[in-house]
Enzyme design. Structure first.
Site, PDB file in Angstrom:
ATOM      1  N   GLU A  95      -2.247   4.729   5.106  1.00  0.00           N
ATOM      2  CA  GLU A  95      -1.881   3.319   5.216  1.00  0.00           C
ATOM      3  C   GLU A  95      -0.580   3.128   5.980  1.00  0.00           C
ATOM      4  O   GLU A  95      -0.016   2.042   6.004  1.00  0.00           O
ATOM      5  CB  GLU A  95      -1.779   2.692   3.818  1.00  0.00           C
ATOM      6  CG  GLU A  95      -3.109   2.706   3.074  1.00  0.00           C
ATOM      7  CD  GLU A  95      -3.064   2.020   1.722  1.00  0.00           C
ATOM      8  OE1 GLU A  95      -1.972   1.561   1.315  1.00  0.00           O
ATOM      9  OE2 GLU A  95      -4.121   1.921   1.065  1.00  0.00           O
ATOM     10  N   ARG A 145       3.091   3.497   2.793  1.00  0.00           N
ATOM     11  CA  ARG A 145       2.906   2.586   3.925  1.00  0.00           C
ATOM     12  C   ARG A 145       3.948   2.736   5.018  1.00  0.00           C
ATOM     13  O   ARG A 145       3.966   1.946   5.948  1.00  0.00           O
ATOM     14  CB  ARG A 145       2.831   1.144   3.419  1.00  0.00           C
ATOM     15  CG  ARG A 145       1.650   0.950   2.479  1.00  0.00           C
ATOM     16  CD  ARG A 145       1.246  -0.490   2.269  1.00  0.00           C
ATOM     17  NE  ARG A 145       0.064  -0.511   1.434  1.00  0.00           N
ATOM     18  CZ  ARG A 145       0.079  -0.695   0.109  1.00  0.00           C
ATOM     19  NH1 ARG A 145       1.226  -0.900  -0.528  1.00  0.00           N
ATOM     20  NH2 ARG A 145      -1.041  -0.670  -0.576  1.00  0.00           N
ATOM     21  N   THR A 189       4.854   2.642  -3.115  1.00  0.00           N
ATOM     22  CA  THR A 189       3.982   2.891  -1.965  1.00  0.00           C
ATOM     23  C   THR A 189       4.384   2.063  -0.756  1.00  0.00           C
ATOM     24  O   THR A 189       4.004   2.383   0.370  1.00  0.00           O
ATOM     25  CB  THR A 189       2.500   2.608  -2.289  1.00  0.00           C
ATOM     26  OG1 THR A 189       2.360   1.240  -2.693  1.00  0.00           O
ATOM     27  CG2 THR A 189       1.994   3.529  -3.394  1.00  0.00           C
ATOM     28  N   GLU A 207      -0.149  -2.845 -12.924  1.00  0.00           N
ATOM     29  CA  GLU A 207      -1.276  -2.458 -13.795  1.00  0.00           C
ATOM     30  C   GLU A 207      -0.831  -1.598 -14.971  1.00  0.00           C
ATOM     31  O   GLU A 207      -1.669  -1.088 -15.717  1.00  0.00           O
ATOM     32  CB  GLU A 207      -2.323  -1.690 -12.980  1.00  0.00           C
ATOM     33  CG  GLU A 207      -3.145  -2.556 -12.042  1.00  0.00           C
ATOM     34  CD  GLU A 207      -2.343  -3.102 -10.877  1.00  0.00           C
ATOM     35  OE1 GLU A 207      -2.576  -4.261 -10.495  1.00  0.00           O
ATOM     36  OE2 GLU A 207      -1.472  -2.381 -10.349  1.00  0.00           O
ATOM     37  N   ASP A 336      -6.765 -10.912 -11.227  1.00  0.00           N
ATOM     38  CA  ASP A 336      -6.129  -9.951 -10.335  1.00  0.00           C
ATOM     39  C   ASP A 336      -6.146 -10.425  -8.879  1.00  0.00           C
ATOM     40  O   ASP A 336      -6.354  -9.656  -7.951  1.00  0.00           O
ATOM     41  CB  ASP A 336      -6.797  -8.571 -10.442  1.00  0.00           C
ATOM     42  CG  ASP A 336      -5.934  -7.466  -9.829  1.00  0.00           C
ATOM     43  OD1 ASP A 336      -4.871  -7.189 -10.393  1.00  0.00           O
ATOM     44  OD2 ASP A 336      -6.322  -6.913  -8.799  1.00  0.00           O
ATOM     45  N   LYS A 364      -5.242 -13.355  -1.546  1.00  0.00           N
ATOM     46  CA  LYS A 364      -6.493 -12.729  -1.984  1.00  0.00           C
ATOM     47  C   LYS A 364      -7.542 -13.774  -2.345  1.00  0.00           C
ATOM     48  O   LYS A 364      -8.726 -13.457  -2.481  1.00  0.00           O
ATOM     49  CB  LYS A 364      -6.215 -11.805  -3.178  1.00  0.00           C
ATOM     50  CG  LYS A 364      -5.528 -10.506  -2.772  1.00  0.00           C
ATOM     51  CD  LYS A 364      -5.112  -9.664  -3.957  1.00  0.00           C
ATOM     52  CE  LYS A 364      -6.269  -9.030  -4.681  1.00  0.00           C
ATOM     53  NZ  LYS A 364      -5.817  -8.110  -5.752  1.00  0.00           N
TER      54      LYS A 364
END
Length: 566
Positions: A95, A145, A189, A207, A336, A364
């Protein structure tokens, strides 16, 4: 030139017939294309107009992902071909957004490897492997990333929740700072952002019942300068009943208020991770970032209230980390559908048709949201880029079907804009899911979803590339793809868009109308944001092809740079 042949080489790179150089040979001499000991703040601030380098994860502080060079354009992109392919040691989800400074490229892999490469040939200069701590807890794959660069240093966040500084010339670690406790579910990340001798970085862990934050660290010492918690001690909010688009979210406000009185504020374990870079406004000394989902994801009974500032655009003061404003897209999210794609600063039309400084975010939910940068207020939202069927169906113990699904419309994938066209470009997912709620107490450092969201195997999944006029919210054009899209997009002054798919295809589109102009089969999922740069007068497009853990696209280990055939 076929990928099957290239993959058979088996070495670290293929550079048009030249063999790999040893790290010792490269690091013992001065760099070929400039001295990276002086990546100045001025260079970082001027990145939007820099047609040679790619200095920020998303191109510039405004995060426009618009590259100002046009040597590769709609008239000649059909002549694009691989210049070199570098194969990393790690065959897993890629990524990384390549950073290029003075002909030197920095890329990262899953599990926190960093490579410095000669951007002209793909030859390795150095390779750093992070020594991981005993505990790592991370959602959605062991991804990274990318890095940030400043001065003579390269900065990376790690899966065991550390921030490391490396010597840009040798790859030697200079310092390491523990950002948060990996044992409690924190991890990194995202790529950091460097501005004015500060390294800015958020945290994963939404999470796992963490308390999210964005922190600033000193580039020289690694010492913490400020910390902004993305979940305030009073997280209940205004008990909103409708989302940003005006839809009823079917909340039982009276039951939530009663639970809040009984349980108290859940802020300490409420989640609110920050997945992607902030946009930086040096004129106002403010940053803008988006905050992820509350925790546990699907079980709202344990977290009554609006759950501020989850699922929100937030602005804070760059120098102090003090709160300035926010806008919450979804209060008390049990789907989510967190805010993850990085915000963009650009001029937009307000409701009266005047040009003002605005903030764009791809949700999203499948909408592009357009905000007033002054107070974070919402000016407009776009036409939906994906189906809204079933929104907002509440999760049940038996399972309920819902769209867009927990992975999309716009996932963590960064958007791009073309300021001349006044368009923003997004890649989307359509992935119907079944939402099942199962209430469980806080597990301290373990996955805490409060149920599950499961892809429905016999339903069609797909993606799209969509161009949105951010002054009107109207969709200008849309191209459907055979698989859900995740990774990112790049726009260039050559009138082009570059983006990849999970099936291995890397494509160029005409940014004005969506016509496909070129494609390349990379052999593994192209699920990373592309970058562009120029060395010795030749423009390149570069992208990682390593697949994606989140959507289980085919893994690989290639960094591929393309240029025009002679």
């Amino acid at each position: 030139m076929h990928l099957k042949f290239l993959a058979a080489v088996g070495g670290v790179c293929l550079a048009l017939g030249s063999g790999p150089a040893s790290a010792q040979e490269e690091t013992s001499a001065s760099t070929l294309y400039g001295d990276l000991q002086h990546v100045t703040q001025d260079m970082l601030e001027r990145a939007a107009g820099d047609g040679n380098n790619f200095l920020h994860t998303n191109g510039n502080y405004e995060q426009t992902r618009y590259y100002p060079a046009s040597q590769i354009n709609t008239g000649n992109v059909q002549n694009l071909r691989p210049a070199w392919i570098f194969q990393t040691e790690v065959v897993d989800s890629l990524e990384t957004s390549p950073i290029v400074v003075n002909g030197i490229m920095y890329v990262t892999t899953s599990f926190n490897h960093v490579y410095a490469l000669d951007a002209r040939t793909g030859r390795q200069i150095w390779h750093y492997k992070h020594q991981m701590g005993p505990v790592t807890t991370y959602c959605c794959g062991p991804n990274n990333r990318g890095v940030a660069v400043s001065g003579d240093r390269v900065f990376m966040g790690t899966l065991d929740a550390k921030l490391v500084a490396l010597d840009a010339k040798t790859g030697k670690q200079l310092w390491e700072t523990q950002i948060a406790e990996a044992e409690l579910g924190y991890s990194e990340t995202m790529a950091p952002t460097v501005v004015d001798n500060m390294v800015l970085i958020g945290t994963n862990g939404g999470e796992y019942g963490i308390r999210g934050f964005v922190k600033a660290f000193d580039t020289e010492t690694g010492e913490e300068i400020w910390n902004f918690y993305t979940v305030p001690e009073d997280s209940k909010g205004v008990w909103a009943t409708h989302d940003a688009t005006g839809r009823d979210m079917k909340r039982d406000i009276e039951a939530e208020k009663a639970a809040y009185e009984e349980m108290g504020d859940p802020y300490e374990t409420l989640g609110g991770g920050v997945w992607q870079n902030p946009a930086v406004d040096l004129e106002t000394r403010r940053i803008y970032f988006v905050v992820g989902n509350p925790s546990p994801d699907l079980d709202g009974s344990l977290r009554p209230g609006d759950n501020l500032y989850t699922d929100s655009l937030v602005s804070v003061d760059l120098d102090s980390g003090e709160y300035v404003c926010h806008f919450q897209y979804i209060a008390h999210d049990v789907w989510d559908l967190d805010a993850v794609s990085p915000p963009i600063i650009t001029q937009v039309k307000d409701e009266a048709g005047n040009d003002i400084k605005g903030i764009l975010h791809g949700g999203k939910t499948g909408y592009v949201y357009v905000h007033d940068a002054e107070d974070c207020s919402l000016i407009r939202f776009s036409e939906p880029m994906v189906s809204q069927e079933g929104r907002w169906t509440l999760p049940t113990e038996d399972g309920a079907r819902m769209l867009p699904g927990a992975n999309g419309g716009v996932e963590w994938s960064p958007m791009a804009i073309d300021p001349n066209e006044r368009l923003t470009y997004a890649i989307n997912l359509h992935q119907p899911m079944t939402y099942t709620v199962r209430s469980t107490p806080y597990p301290e450092g373990k996955l805490w979803l409060g149920g599950s969201f499961d892809v429905i195997p016999d339903e069609e999944q797909w993606g799209n590339v969509t161009a949105v006029d951010y002054d009107t919210g109207k969709i200008r054009w849309k191209v459907r793809t055979e698989q859900p899209m995740i990774g990112g997009i790049l726009a260039t002054a050559g009138g082009l868009l570059f983006t990849g798919e999970g099936n291995g295809l890397f494509k160029a589109f005409d940014s004005s109308n969506g016509a496909e102009l070129w494609r390349f089969q990379a052999g593994a999922g192209v699920n990373a944001p592309p970058s562009s740069y120029t060395v010795e007068g030749r423009q390149y497009i570069v992208v990682g092809a390593g697949g994606n853990a989140q959507l289980n696209y085919k893994r690989g280990n290639n960094i591929i740079a393309f240029t025009l055939a002679d």
